[in-house]
Enzyme design. Structure first.
Site, PDB file in Angstrom:
ATOM      1  N   HIS A 148      18.886   7.520 -37.940  1.00 57.16           N
ATOM      2  CA  HIS A 148      18.227   6.536 -38.793  1.00 57.16           C
ATOM      3  C   HIS A 148      17.894   5.274 -37.986  1.00 57.16           C
ATOM      4  O   HIS A 148      16.761   4.782 -38.041  1.00 57.16           O
ATOM      5  CB  HIS A 148      19.156   6.198 -39.973  1.00 57.16           C
ATOM      6  CG  HIS A 148      18.641   5.145 -40.887  1.00 57.16           C
ATOM      7  ND1 HIS A 148      18.179   5.427 -42.152  1.00 57.16           N
ATOM      8  CD2 HIS A 148      18.515   3.796 -40.738  1.00 57.16           C
ATOM      9  CE1 HIS A 148      17.803   4.297 -42.741  1.00 57.16           C
ATOM     10  NE2 HIS A 148      17.989   3.299 -41.891  1.00 57.16           N
ATOM     11  N   GLU A 149      18.878   4.776 -37.236  1.00 61.53           N
ATOM     12  CA  GLU A 149      18.656   3.556 -36.454  1.00 61.53           C
ATOM     13  C   GLU A 149      17.700   3.815 -35.293  1.00 61.53           C
ATOM     14  O   GLU A 149      16.855   2.974 -34.978  1.00 61.53           O
ATOM     15  CB  GLU A 149      19.982   2.984 -35.958  1.00 61.53           C
ATOM     16  CG  GLU A 149      20.960   2.598 -37.061  1.00 61.53           C
ATOM     17  CD  GLU A 149      20.397   1.675 -38.132  1.00 61.53           C
ATOM     18  OE1 GLU A 149      19.457   0.887 -37.852  1.00 61.53           O
ATOM     19  OE2 GLU A 149      20.891   1.739 -39.269  1.00 61.53           O
TER      20      GLU A 149
END
Length: 182
Positions: A148-149
């Site tokens: 996600h990051e």
């Protein structure tokens, strides 16, 4: 890395802001004061926001740094506990063939949750806060947070990963109808 030198108030960029669509620049001087200050500001911002991770573009800095800081909290009550970790110039070098959908939120996409497919295991390399190269294998929730990051560093949000708009719900609906089963 001049993009680190101008201080902002470190509010969180919201979906639609152009910086969230940029491909972030590599960090060239990990030991610089500007880099250390940015990491400190990111740690503070993610803690105040109750997140399990935050990427530099989310605080208007287009550089390849993110923080992973998984712990149980109001947004992720079942999150595993991990020491807050600065991830600098990351690279995913291998992924599992197994992909699993899971619910994600994002500090840049407030009040929404998405059912997002992610690899269940990833092998990564990155530089830590001290400038040392690290190699790790992450699984399940931590692998999800990393991916996600990492997406933020590549100009993507979880909304870009949705297979269907039917996989997007309001956070209030998620808490009321889905969270207890997730």
């Amino acid at each position: 890395m001049s993009t680190l030198n101008n201080k902002d108030t470190f509010s969180i960029a919201q979906l639609g802001h152009p910086i969230l669509k940029e491909h972030a620049q590599a960090v060239t001087d990990i030991q610089s004061e500007a880099c250390k200050d940015l990491i400190s500001d990111m740690m503070s911002t993610v803690e105040k926001a109750g997140g399990v991770g935050i990427a530099a573009p989310q605080i208007y800095k287009s550089v390849r740094i993110f923080i992973m800081c998984s712990k149980p909290n109001a947004r992720y009550p079942n999150a595993p506990l991990m020491k807050p970790t600065a991830i600098i110039n990351p690279d995913i070098i291998a992924t599992s063939t197994q992909v699993e959908k899971g619910w994600e939120g994002c500090l840049s996409v407030p009040s929404m949750r998405g059912f997002v497919p992610r690899h269940t295991e990833i092998e990564v390399k990155y530089y830590d806060y001290q400038g040392q190269q690290q190699h790790a294998v992450f699984t399940n929730f931590i692998a999800r947070v990393f991916q996600h990051e990492m997406d933020h560093l590549n100009g993507l949000t979880f909304v870009d990963r949705l297979e269907s708009m039917n996989d997007l719900v309001s956070e209030s609906y998620w808490y009321e109808h889905i969270a207890q089963h997730a």
